[in-house]
Enzyme design. Structure first.
Site, PDB file in Angstrom:
ATOM      1  N   GLY A 165       0.592  -1.174  -0.100  1.00  0.00           N
ATOM      2  CA  GLY A 165      -0.445   0.075  -0.162  1.00  0.00           C
ATOM      3  C   GLY A 165       0.859   1.175   0.169  1.00  0.00           C
ATOM      4  O   GLY A 165       0.259   2.173  -0.201  1.00  0.00           O
ATOM      5  N   LYS A 237      -3.947  -6.495   7.690  1.00  0.00           N
ATOM      6  CA  LYS A 237      -4.812  -7.609   7.378  1.00  0.00           C
ATOM      7  C   LYS A 237      -5.795  -7.496   8.969  1.00  0.00           C
ATOM      8  O   LYS A 237      -4.831  -7.777  10.117  1.00  0.00           O
ATOM      9  CB  LYS A 237      -4.519  -9.101   6.830  1.00  0.00           C
ATOM     10  CG  LYS A 237      -4.094  -8.641   5.925  1.00  0.00           C
ATOM     11  CD  LYS A 237      -3.310 -10.708   4.810  1.00  0.00           C
ATOM     12  CE  LYS A 237      -3.047 -10.036   3.530  1.00  0.00           C
ATOM     13  NZ  LYS A 237      -2.054 -11.299   3.467  1.00  0.00           N
ATOM     14  N   ARG A 292       8.303 -15.170   1.477  1.00  0.00           N
ATOM     15  CA  ARG A 292       7.830 -15.768   3.023  1.00  0.00           C
ATOM     16  C   ARG A 292       7.063 -16.595   3.270  1.00  0.00           C
ATOM     17  O   ARG A 292       6.244 -16.534   2.733  1.00  0.00           O
ATOM     18  CB  ARG A 292       7.969 -14.117   3.397  1.00  0.00           C
ATOM     19  CG  ARG A 292       6.809 -13.015   3.650  1.00  0.00           C
ATOM     20  CD  ARG A 292       6.893 -12.445   4.761  1.00  0.00           C
ATOM     21  NE  ARG A 292       5.615 -11.974   4.764  1.00  0.00           N
ATOM     22  CZ  ARG A 292       5.458 -11.075   3.659  1.00  0.00           C
ATOM     23  NH1 ARG A 292       5.778 -10.246   2.952  1.00  0.00           N
ATOM     24  NH2 ARG A 292       3.397 -10.502   3.950  1.00  0.00           N
ATOM     25  N   ARG A 336      -6.509 -11.397  14.381  1.00  0.00           N
ATOM     26  CA  ARG A 336      -5.810 -11.418  14.300  1.00  0.00           C
ATOM     27  C   ARG A 336      -6.277 -10.412  16.064  1.00  0.00           C
ATOM     28  O   ARG A 336      -6.563  -9.762  16.077  1.00  0.00           O
ATOM     29  CB  ARG A 336      -4.914 -10.191  13.700  1.00  0.00           C
ATOM     30  CG  ARG A 336      -4.329 -10.880  12.475  1.00  0.00           C
ATOM     31  CD  ARG A 336      -3.620 -10.160  11.409  1.00  0.00           C
ATOM     32  NE  ARG A 336      -2.704 -11.059  10.443  1.00  0.00           N
ATOM     33  CZ  ARG A 336      -2.372 -10.787   9.284  1.00  0.00           C
ATOM     34  NH1 ARG A 336      -1.349  -9.258   9.825  1.00  0.00           N
ATOM     35  NH2 ARG A 336      -1.784 -11.220   8.356  1.00  0.00           N
TER      36      ARG A 336
END
Ligand code: MV4
Length: 447
Positions: A165, A237, A292, A336
């Protein structure tokens, strides 16, 4: 197989890696900053080396200090986790020069996906669908305006060194072009010391759907289906799930094959993620590739019952992958849990956790490095736990998530738990009716 792995990371992912190493009979070395002396990754590793003060630049990002820890502990491989040095090609190169295995792709592979224009050129050559736009760098406003008129507004300007972003600007009409061009260049230069910009057609209200992939040292790649990561706020996220409520078997097959082609085009070695934007007509376009392990890898682990960290280590050790693709037979969702105040613009809320009770029971997984009495340092990422539930259907997975969130006790700090509790009750969310703009319009505080 490796004898001793040094984990160049902290927090829950360091602990996650230690767990798999233990199960594989591999010794572990934790590195830590003085701010993390009380962290569980330090306690659960076989050895631990303090490498510096709290600032990341003097600890988890400090390559000479990490290599010194490798030397004194005799580790034969480094797992970088996510963030910090995980996508630093220079670090992977230094590991190579030292004769220590970097558990991840080669420096060239990291580099080829780190530069977004190079990545896109590679994908176009591999015939992976990409968003219409400039071929290569956009050099000046005039060319940009000409091309934008051709593609049609809105368009988006992106930093080639960007991702996630930063250095991105939407241009809705020609009169805004020049100022947005200046903004994008300025931000790109300040953030990445690279003001290279490219342009694409702006896809409105897309879903963010990513494909988990793995490739081995023999050029073979496979996919492990998708994760829907559309529920995010300012490119952070908050909830991920698999399968995507928007997915069809046909679309999965097409996106999966595109992701495998992408990997095989660069002989990708390691686990990775190919990110796509998917529009409302189910057209999908390559966005970025993450070289990753990601935070949300756990969601895939739950739906296909597969240890992705173990796979990373096996690939790095030269073991071939099975080659088959994996299709989810269950549902999983991850919330999360961040030390942030959702009622106050998600402001970080570090400090001492006075009481902590983690939800448990069938189909509930909590990955965390924190405990009652632990003090969350203010220097790093604010994620303190990942709560994952798994069930046979999306509905059951959400019901289980609601139950697990209700069971979570975290006192002494503010967390995102109340945000998730409200989200789970949102009608559109429950129907799977959302896109990447969902949290821009949903007023959580008044929900
Ligand atoms: C886009 C887009 C629409 N059209 N590109 C956001 C971060 C970076 N990975 C690319 N991003 C986007 N690229 C085109 N041509 C919309 C976004 C975007 C977005 C993408 C995924 C998840 C959340 C997002 C939030 C805002 C914008």
């Amino acid at each position: 197989m490796f004898k001793k792995i040094l984990i160049a990371n902290r927090g829950e992912i360091a602990l996650r890696i230690i767990r798999t190493c233990k199960e594989m009979g591999i010794k572990t070395v934790a590195i830590y900053s003085t701010a993390d002396a009380e962290s569980l990754h330090v306690r659960f590793a076989d050895e631990a080396v303090c490498i510096g003060p709290p600032a990341s630049s003097e600890s988890y990002l400090n390559i000479p200090r990490i290599m010194a820890a490798v030397e004194i502990t005799n580790a034969d491989a480094i797992h970088p986790g996510y963030g910090f040095l995980a996508e630093n090609a220079g670090f992977a190169e230094i590991c190579k020069d030292y004769g220590i295995k970097f558990i991840g792709p080669t420096p060239d592979q990291i580099r080829s996906m780190g530069d977004k224009i190079t990545a896109k050129e590679t994908m176009l050559r591999a015939k992976v669908p990409c968003i219409p736009g400039t071929e290569g760098l956009l050099t000046d406003v005039k060319t940009g305006k000409g091309l934008a008129a051709e593609i049609g507004y809105p368009v988006i300007l992106k930093a080639t060194a960007g991702g996630g972003g930063k250095g991105m600007r939407i241009v809705w009409k020609e009169s805004e072009f020049e100022s947005q061009w200046d903004n994008a260049r300025r931000e790109a230069k300040a953030s990445f010391s690279n003001d290279g910009i490219y342009m694409e057609k702006y896809i409105e209200e897309p879903r963010h759907i990513e494909i988990q992939v793995a490739g081995d040292q023999f050029g073979k790649a496979c996919h492990m289906s998708e994760r829907d990561c559309s529920i995010q706020r300012r490119h952070q996220k908050l909830v991920e799930e698999s399968p995507s409520p928007f997915m069809t078997p046909e679309l999965r097959e097409k996106m999966g094959m595109a992701a495998v082609k992408a990997c095989e085009a660069i002989s990708y070695e390691g686990v990775g993620t190919v990110e796509f934007l998917v529009d409302k007509h189910r057209n999908f376009y390559f966005m970025e590739m993450n070289t990753r392990i990601q935070v949300e890898h756990t969601v895939t682990e739950e739906v296909i019952d597969f240890d992705l960290i173990k796979e990373q280590i096996k690939i790095a050790a030269g073991i071939p992958i099975s080659g088959k693709n994996y299709i989810p037979e269950l549902f999983a969702m991850e919330c999360r849990i961040n030390a942030e105040d959702p009622y106050n613009d998600f402001r970080p809320s570090p400090g001492r956790i006075t009481s902590f009770h983690s939800p448990k029971g069938h189909g509930v997984r909590v990955d965390t490095h924190v405990y009652a009495g632990y003090t969350i340092p203010p220097y790093y990422d604010s994620m303190i736990a990942k709560l994952i539930t798994r069930a046979r259907t999306r509905e059951e997975t959400i019901l289980k998530m609601e139950r697990a969130l209700d069971e979570f006790v975290i006192e002494g700090i503010k967390t995102t738990v109340p945000f998730h509790q409200k989200l789970m009750r949102n009608e559109d969310f429950r129907k799977g009716n959302f896109h990447t703009g969902f949290l821009n319009t949903w007023d959580f505080k008044n929900a």
